[in-house]
Design a protein around this motif. Structure first.
Motif, PDB file in Angstrom:
ATOM      1  N   CYS A  36       6.051 -11.171 -10.522  1.00  0.00           N
ATOM      2  CA  CYS A  36       6.597 -12.525 -10.619  1.00  0.00           C
ATOM      3  C   CYS A  36       7.243 -12.929  -9.299  1.00  0.00           C
ATOM      4  N   LYS A  37       7.632 -14.211  -9.226  1.00  0.00           N
ATOM      5  CA  LYS A  37       8.366 -14.664  -8.040  1.00  0.00           C
ATOM      6  C   LYS A  37       9.705 -13.937  -7.949  1.00  0.00           C
ATOM      7  N   ASP A  38      10.361 -13.778  -9.091  1.00  0.00           N
ATOM      8  CA  ASP A  38      11.587 -12.973  -9.143  1.00  0.00           C
ATOM      9  C   ASP A  38      11.763 -12.472 -10.568  1.00  0.00           C
ATOM     10  N   LEU A 117      -1.305 -16.437  -9.684  1.00  0.00           N
ATOM     11  CA  LEU A 117      -1.061 -17.363 -10.785  1.00  0.00           C
ATOM     12  C   LEU A 117       0.269 -18.049 -10.509  1.00  0.00           C
ATOM     13  N   ASP A 118       0.411 -19.281 -10.959  1.00  0.00           N
ATOM     14  CA  ASP A 118       1.608 -20.088 -10.728  1.00  0.00           C
ATOM     15  C   ASP A 118       1.725 -20.565  -9.278  1.00  0.00           C
ATOM     16  N   SER A 119       1.698 -19.630  -8.322  1.00  0.00           N
ATOM     17  CA  SER A 119       1.857 -20.011  -6.916  1.00  0.00           C
ATOM     18  C   SER A 119       0.845 -19.214  -6.096  1.00  0.00           C
ATOM     19  N   ASP A 195      16.013 -22.412  -4.464  1.00  0.00           N
ATOM     20  CA  ASP A 195      15.461 -21.047  -4.487  1.00  0.00           C
ATOM     21  C   ASP A 195      15.310 -20.448  -5.880  1.00  0.00           C
ATOM     22  N   ASP A 196      15.166 -21.295  -6.899  1.00  0.00           N
ATOM     23  CA  ASP A 196      15.088 -20.815  -8.280  1.00  0.00           C
ATOM     24  C   ASP A 196      16.281 -19.935  -8.649  1.00  0.00           C
ATOM     25  N   GLU A 197      17.436 -20.231  -8.018  1.00  0.00           N
ATOM     26  CA  GLU A 197      18.696 -19.559  -8.402  1.00  0.00           C
ATOM     27  C   GLU A 197      19.591 -20.634  -9.000  1.00  0.00           C
ATOM     28  N   THR A 222      10.866 -27.622 -10.781  1.00  0.00           N
ATOM     29  CA  THR A 222      11.151 -26.216 -11.072  1.00  0.00           C
ATOM     30  C   THR A 222      12.008 -26.105 -12.317  1.00  0.00           C
ATOM     31  N   THR A 223      11.672 -25.180 -13.188  1.00  0.00           N
ATOM     32  CA  THR A 223      12.406 -25.043 -14.454  1.00  0.00           C
ATOM     33  C   THR A 223      13.860 -24.629 -14.222  1.00  0.00           C
ATOM     34  N   VAL A 224      14.083 -23.819 -13.183  1.00  0.00           N
ATOM     35  CA  VAL A 224      15.459 -23.383 -12.893  1.00  0.00           C
ATOM     36  C   VAL A 224      16.252 -24.568 -12.340  1.00  0.00           C
TER      37      VAL A 224
HETATM   38  C1  RAM Z   1       9.908 -22.480 -11.816  1.00  0.00           C
HETATM   39  C2  RAM Z   1       9.102 -21.814 -10.745  1.00  0.00           C
HETATM   40  C3  RAM Z   1       7.629 -21.845 -11.043  1.00  0.00           C
HETATM   41  C4  RAM Z   1       7.177 -23.215 -11.485  1.00  0.00           C
HETATM   42  C5  RAM Z   1       7.959 -23.671 -12.652  1.00  0.00           C
HETATM   43  C6  RAM Z   1       7.585 -25.055 -13.102  1.00  0.00           C
HETATM   44  O1  RAM Z   1      10.181 -21.600 -12.850  1.00  0.00           O
HETATM   45  O2  RAM Z   1       9.386 -22.410  -9.528  1.00  0.00           O
HETATM   46  O3  RAM Z   1       6.919 -21.430  -9.923  1.00  0.00           O
HETATM   47  O4  RAM Z   1       5.830 -23.216 -11.812  1.00  0.00           O
HETATM   48  O5  RAM Z   1       9.332 -23.664 -12.292  1.00  0.00           O
END
Ligand code: RAM
Length: 336
Positions: A36-38, A117-119, A195-197, A222-224
């Protein structure tokens, strides 16, 4: 007594050797790994869930290895470890468009199937694209257009500045706005990166609020980021800012609705994305994946059309973005 101890030691050694020699899995089955990304992003956990379900159905062992933070260097080290362990396939959500290319190439040269996948990143044999880049950008721009009432200031709160998916959506948003005069009165003031934090995303959202008193919308692909931004708005009910973007319904259920921080948002099913990643590894190993313009039926009985990717040469698209509103959010909150 000595004999007994020697026998026990021998048994322990045999058990130990058996545990080491299976490519990182818990049996002698082939291993498919997901990176995963993290390790802490709940969106990524849903992807891992789908990947594991597909691996079970295929009859291989699933292994998750993710970096603590969204670091490409850590992902490179993980790939090298997995190659050394002899895994059969790797699915990776890439943290950097270019940094991973050589490492992925080295893995595929050894016969390991590598999908993004995803990125995406160059060198991947197939990008499992969650939804078309233009389609995602279009719904984001139209959300901003609608939530500003057609004119005014907006900002983008993204994830990491090197993530291919985020940058592809942002570039496509810019092109859509530039190419159609109906968007001429939208003013994109800044793009910032959380940074998805959670904490960094919250800080970036607060900075935007202070810096741009006339800000009308913050769009978070981004969901985060979207969760952090919606929470900031919910805590500042008089700020007049609306949040648009891509969010997990389970996390956003309290913030989505006409009179809430986020009137509506979009996403796709991340479980399906992970699931599809495992089936693409299988399809590559089985030699089913042909050229761009052809199609094939994977072991999940779904027929996929191979289109040109960027930067990966080939991609398949899992499905269109789906809209979540106050009406349907609770129904979906239990799913992902
Ligand atoms: C975050 C990540 C991910 C993205 C979703 C929508 O969780 O950045 O890569 O696809 O959002």
């Amino acid at each position: 007594m000595k004999k007994l101890i020697a026998m026990l030691l021998a048994v322990l050694m045999i058990v130990g050797l058996a545990a080491c020699g299976n490519g990182g899995g818990s049996s002698d089955k082939p291993v498919y790994a997901i990176i995963c990304k993290d390790a802490s992003n709940p969106y990524m956990s849903r992807m891992v869930q789908g990947f594991k379900e597909a691996c079970d159905a295929i009859g291989v062992t699933a292994l998750e290895k993710s970096p603590e933070t969204t670091s490409a260097e850590d992902q490179i080290a993980i790939i090298n470890d997995l190659v050394a362990q002899g895994v059969k396939g790797i699915a990776i959500a890439a943290n950097d468009a270019a940094a991973l290319e050589a490492t992925i190439k080295a893995a595929t040269d050894k016969g390991i199937a590598v999908v993004t996948l995803d990125s995406d990143t160059a060198g991947s044999q197939m990008f499992v694209n969650q939804a078309g880049v233009k389609e995602v950008a279009q719904v984001l721009v139209d959300s901003v257009m609608d939530m500003t009432g057609g004119e005014g200031e907006f900002a983008v709160l993204s994830a990491s500045s090197t993530a291919t998916n985020q940058n592809a959506w942002i570039e496509a948003m810019k092109a859509i706005i530039k190419d159609d005069a109906k968007y001429a009165n939208l003013k994109w003031v800044e793009t910032v990166y959380g940074d998805d934090e959670s904490q960094k995303s919250t800080d970036e959202m607060q900075n935007l609020m202070t810096k741009y008193p006339n800000l009308e919308v913050v769009c978070c692909p981004t969901t985060v980021g979207v969760l952090a931004a919606a929470q900031v708005v919910a805590n500042n009910p008089d700020c007049g800012i609306k949040i648009a973007g891509l969010g997990l319904p389970s996390e956003m259920k309290d913030y989505v609705g006409d009179d809430k921080a986020c009137p509506y948002m979009y996403l796709w099913n991340p479980i399906d994305v992970g699931n599809c990643g495992a089936y693409m590894i299988k399809a590559i190993l089985d030699g089913k994946v042909g050229d761009v313009g052809t199609s094939f039926t994977a072991d999940n009985n779904t027929t996929y059309e191979i289109t040109a990717g960027d930067p990966a040469e080939k991609q398949i698209i899992v499905g269109p973005p789906f809209k979540f509103t106050g009406e349907n959010i609770n129904e979906w909150a239990g799913v992902y």
